[in-house]
Design an enzyme around this catalytic site. Structure first.
Site, PDB file in Angstrom:
ATOM      1  N   ASP A  60     -38.412 -42.400  -6.988  1.00  0.00           N
ATOM      2  CA  ASP A  60     -38.669 -42.065  -5.593  1.00  0.00           C
ATOM      3  C   ASP A  60     -37.754 -40.904  -5.216  1.00  0.00           C
ATOM      4  O   ASP A  60     -36.543 -40.976  -5.413  1.00  0.00           O
ATOM      5  CB  ASP A  60     -38.374 -43.297  -4.741  1.00  0.00           C
ATOM      6  N   ARG A 100     -27.209 -43.980  -4.381  1.00  0.00           N
ATOM      7  CA  ARG A 100     -27.629 -42.813  -3.612  1.00  0.00           C
ATOM      8  C   ARG A 100     -26.377 -41.981  -3.317  1.00  0.00           C
ATOM      9  O   ARG A 100     -25.700 -42.177  -2.315  1.00  0.00           O
ATOM     10  CB  ARG A 100     -28.371 -43.238  -2.345  1.00  0.00           C
ATOM     11  N   GLN A 125     -31.771 -54.017  -2.639  1.00  0.00           N
ATOM     12  CA  GLN A 125     -32.946 -54.408  -1.884  1.00  0.00           C
ATOM     13  C   GLN A 125     -33.724 -55.495  -2.611  1.00  0.00           C
ATOM     14  O   GLN A 125     -33.627 -55.625  -3.830  1.00  0.00           O
ATOM     15  CB  GLN A 125     -33.905 -53.214  -1.699  1.00  0.00           C
ATOM     16  N   ASP A 128     -41.307 -49.053   9.733  1.00  0.00           N
ATOM     17  CA  ASP A 128     -40.009 -49.704   9.551  1.00  0.00           C
ATOM     18  C   ASP A 128     -39.925 -50.945  10.430  1.00  0.00           C
ATOM     19  O   ASP A 128     -40.303 -50.901  11.608  1.00  0.00           O
ATOM     20  CB  ASP A 128     -38.862 -48.766   9.958  1.00  0.00           C
ATOM     21  N   GLU A 139     -32.493 -50.875  11.166  1.00  0.00           N
ATOM     22  CA  GLU A 139     -33.616 -50.993  10.225  1.00  0.00           C
ATOM     23  C   GLU A 139     -33.287 -51.966   9.099  1.00  0.00           C
ATOM     24  O   GLU A 139     -32.231 -51.871   8.464  1.00  0.00           O
ATOM     25  CB  GLU A 139     -33.952 -49.623   9.628  1.00  0.00           C
ATOM     26  N   SER A 158     -38.289 -50.811   5.143  1.00  0.00           N
ATOM     27  CA  SER A 158     -39.287 -49.749   5.145  1.00  0.00           C
ATOM     28  C   SER A 158     -40.444 -50.238   4.281  1.00  0.00           C
ATOM     29  O   SER A 158     -40.225 -50.710   3.157  1.00  0.00           O
ATOM     30  CB  SER A 158     -38.698 -48.463   4.572  1.00  0.00           C
TER      31      SER A 158
END
Length: 336
Positions: A57, A111, A126, A237, A250, A253
């Site tokens: 991604d 990230r 996640q 979201d 949030e 997603s």
């Protein structure tokens, strides 16, 4: 300077030992609730992928993946995943899942370019999930139905958590408000996207913000989405109002994924039509891969929300800059 915001008079409802026990409870309970609600089976997922497959991604297109060479595989480069959005769809096909069935997995990512603050860490964890849907289910109604099921699983988990730890002051609304990014811009044209979310969530504490990725009437985007997994007209979201931080928060997603037409249109809009040469993209456009919907639900994000924590470092182990560590230490916030 640290980007960490310290809430006035903040004190964690649980100590370190209780926090670890509560995280374990949340993860076990939510996984059970989620898999039952969406008919999911757990699978094993990769930490890194071959970049030539097109499976990684690219998020907003500017984040740099962590990469390394593998001498024993002819020096091939591997990329640590940013998410598993594309890999999951391919896995459903390879593993022989049928319509109405889905998978979930623990996704761990790095990230490196993330801006660190109360909600963001270099380490991402996640529950990534994906399920096969029919052509008739590629619509807003089915998307909303799925959102309601996930919100119910979150609220059920909070109720069980508070039975064991009644001192946790968190409350969540099961009633979901649905709003598009264009509707938010129309309501608050002079505000930035995150400011719009914060203001709207104060009035609507559980909201699904829809249609993320494309340009709004202003010519700006509400937020970025890669053009080759979510259908920007059928995504969004799940956001809760976070009382501790007084902001929109949030948790997930998600969305219905691109079919061949949506993928081509979105790749053209983002000027990256060359991606159609990747194996994954060819399998979407030629109909080899099934129609799916899916998303990611932040594990640390959910634990932070349900436990009433002020910083994501209170529920996960990561690396932080000295200014953040100093600010948290002065405020009595224990970073793991």
């Amino acid at each position: 300077m640290s980007k960490t915001m310290i809430p006035k008079d903040y004190q964690s409802p649980l100590g370190l030992y209780q926090t670890q026990d509560a995280i374990d409870l949340i993860k076990k309970q939510f996984q059970t609730s989620l898999t039952n609600a969406l008919n999911l089976k757990r699978v094993t997922a990769p930490l890194f992928v071959d970049p030539t497959t097109g499976l990684n991604d690219d998020l907003n297109g500017i984040e740099r993946p962590v990469s390394f060479d593998i001498p024993e595989v002819a020096g091939k480069e591997a990329e640590v995943v940013h998410s598993l959005a594309k890999w999951k769809r391919n896995a459903l096909y390879q593993y022989g899942f049928s319509a109405g069935e889905g998978l979930y997995t623990d996704m761990n990512a790095i990230r490196r370019d993330e801006i660190l603050d109360n909600l963001h860490s270099v380490y991402v964890d996640q529950w990534d999930w994906e399920k096969i849907i029919t052509k008739e289910q590629r619509n807003e109604g089915y998307l909303k139905e799925t959102v309601s099921s996930i919100v119910a699983a979150i609220c059920d988990t909070l109720e069980i958590l508070k039975e064991k730890y009644p001192q946790i002051p968190v409350s969540l609304s099961r009633e979901v408000t649905y709003v598009t990014t264009q509707e938010l811009e129309d309501l608050y044209p002079d505000l930035a996207p995150k400011e719009r979310e914060n203001l709207f969530l104060k009035q609507h504490p559980t909201t699904f913000i829809m249609q993320i990725g494309g340009l709004l009437k202003s010519g700006q985007k509400h937020d970025g989405r890669a053009p080759d997994y979510d259908d920007w007209t059928l995504n969004g979201d799940i956001v809760f109002y976070n009382e501790v931080l007084d902001c929109a928060f949030e948790v997930s997603s998600m969305g219905i994924r691109v079919d061949a037409d949506a993928m081509k249109k979105q790749l053209e809009k983002e000027d990256c039509i060359q991606r159609l040469n990747y194996p994954f993209h060819q399998m979407v456009t030629d109909g080899t891969l099934p129609l799916t919907m899916g998303g990611g639900i932040g594990q640390s994000r959910l634990c932070m929300l349900l436990l009433g924590k002020a910083h994501i470092g209170e529920v996960q182990v990561s690396l932080w800059d000295e200014a953040t560590k100093s600010a948290c230490e002065k405020a009595g916030i224990s970073l793991l």
